[in-house]
Design a protein around this motif. Structure first.
Motif, short mmCIF file in Angstrom:
data_model
loop_
_atom_site.label_atom_id
_atom_site.label_comp_id
_atom_site.label_asym_id
_atom_site.label_seq_id
_atom_site.Cartn_x
_atom_site.Cartn_y
_atom_site.Cartn_z
N SER A 127 0.85 -1.19 0.00
CA SER A 127 0.00 0.00 0.00
C SER A 127 0.88 1.24 0.00
CB SER A 127 -0.87 0.01 1.26
OG SER A 127 -1.50 1.26 1.44
N ARG A 140 -1.01 4.72 -0.56
CA ARG A 140 -1.94 5.76 -0.08
C ARG A 140 -2.51 5.47 1.29
NH1 ARG A 140 -1.54 4.23 -4.49
NH2 ARG A 140 -1.35 5.52 -6.33
N THR A 141 -3.04 4.25 1.45
CA THR A 141 -3.77 3.93 2.68
C THR A 141 -2.81 3.90 3.87
OG1 THR A 141 -5.17 2.57 1.25
CG2 THR A 141 -5.50 2.37 3.62
N1 CP Z 1 -6.44 3.12 -3.00
C1 CP Z 1 -5.58 2.35 -2.30
O1 CP Z 1 -5.98 1.56 -1.45
O2 CP Z 1 -4.27 2.56 -2.61
P1 CP Z 1 -3.04 1.84 -1.89
O3 CP Z 1 -3.07 0.39 -2.27
O4 CP Z 1 -1.82 2.56 -2.42
O5 CP Z 1 -3.21 2.00 -0.41
#
Ligand code: CP
Length: 313
Positions: free
Chosen positions: A54, A56-57
């Motif tokens: 991940s 963003r999260t």
């Molecule tokens: N949108 C989302 O969950 O992105 P990540 O996998 O980068 O956290």
């Protein structure tokens, strides 16, 4: 008001969602300050348990916790005793014995955050589990739409792409329907879940019809790690038929906005131009991700009441 864990949008009602969005609106202002920190969760401990990749999260949960003055611990599976065959539930119980105030869990297998929540005393927030749910993503998406459109009720939201493998689609379908939007899904037939209509959505295999009159277009990532590419003859053909570009966007309303949860396969789900420029609101979604996660941490690990003016100073 939500209490306990946040495993999915399915279990929330409209009032819960509105309460989280309203709290996030207050939290957003903290991110505009020079000193982006308030004492709201001082002395509380938040553990991030990410068993799947991940950007963003994970980053936004960490930033959210730090902006609220919580102590944030990022657990790294690769350097943990999972490598010595300790089970996930024993790992969770071990961390729980250190008295965290909240645990954030992401896992590639649907149901793992719920199983962890069942054995933990600390509240658990699902940060994405397999193709099940990604509740904080849907909340930040709803916040973004509400900010741009001033409402969600009565809007037409078209979700395009790999619905079958998408936890983001599932959480957004629950969320936008509860908030009074019409939700359409558009994809090649193998990417549409068999029971899709029972969720309350309108199902389209023609992108043109699905986009007609849409206020919001949400493109989804082709999830190659979940074998999505085996659902279509080729990625090039998928992109030609279901990839969103300016020409296809003409079928939607003039003031349509384009969303994507990220990460984007540029030129596949979205043209390069729409990834970077208006009416794309992708970076607004990312920005709102911090505010939503601050709100969720506050509501679950802090007090379950409105933040007072003093707490946000
Ligand atoms: N949108 C989302 O969950 O992105 P990540 O996998 O980068 O956290």
């Amino acid at each position: 008001m939500i209490g306990g864990d946040l495993i999915g949008i399915e279990n929330l009602d409209r009032e819960d969602i509105e309460a989280i969005l309203d709290t996030a609106e207050k939290m957003r202002e903290v991110g505009t300050r020079v000193v982006k920190k308030v004492p709201t969760l001082r002395g509380r401990t938040v553990v991030n348990l990410f068993f799947e990749a991940s950007t963003r999260t994970r980053a936004s949960f960490e930033i959210a916790g730090k902006r609220l003055s919580a102590d944030v611990v990022n657990f790294s599976p690769m350097t943990s005793s999972l490598k010595k065959s300790e089970s996930i539930l024993d790992t969770a119980r071990t961390l729980d014995a250190m008295d965290p105030d909240l645990v954030v869990v992401r896992h590639a297998v649907a149901g793992v955050p719920k199983r962890i929540a069942d054995v933990l005393t600390a509240p658990v927030v699902n940060a994405g589990d397999g193709a099940h749910e990604h509740p904080t993503q849907a909340l930040l998406d709803m916040l973004t739409v509400r900010q741009v459109k001033d409402r969600i009720d009565g809007l037409t939201v078209t979700i395009v792409g790999d619905i079958l493998h998408s936890r983001v689609a599932r959480s957004n379908i629950y969320g936008f329907l509860k908030m009074g939007a019409e939700v359409r899904i558009a994809a090649p037939p193998p990417m549409i879940p068999r029971n899709a209509e029972t969720l309350g959505v309108k199902v389209f295999t023609s992108l043109r019809e699905a986009l007609s009159g849409a206020d919001v277009v949400m493109a989804l990532r082709i999830q190659n790690e979940r074998l999505a590419s085996s659902c279509v003859p080729s990625i090039r053909e998928y992109s030609a038929t279901f990839g969103i570009d300016r020409a296809k966007l003409h079928y939607a309303k003039d003031d349509v906005i384009v969303m994507h949860p990220g990460p984007v396969n540029r030129g596949v789900e979205l043209s390069h131009e729409l990834t970077d420029d208006p009416p794309s609101v992708i970076l607004d979604q990312v920005r709102n991700g911090v505010a939503i996660r601050m709100a969720v941490l506050y509501l679950l690990a802090g007090r379950r009441s409105e933040p007072s003016r003093g707490e946000l100073q």
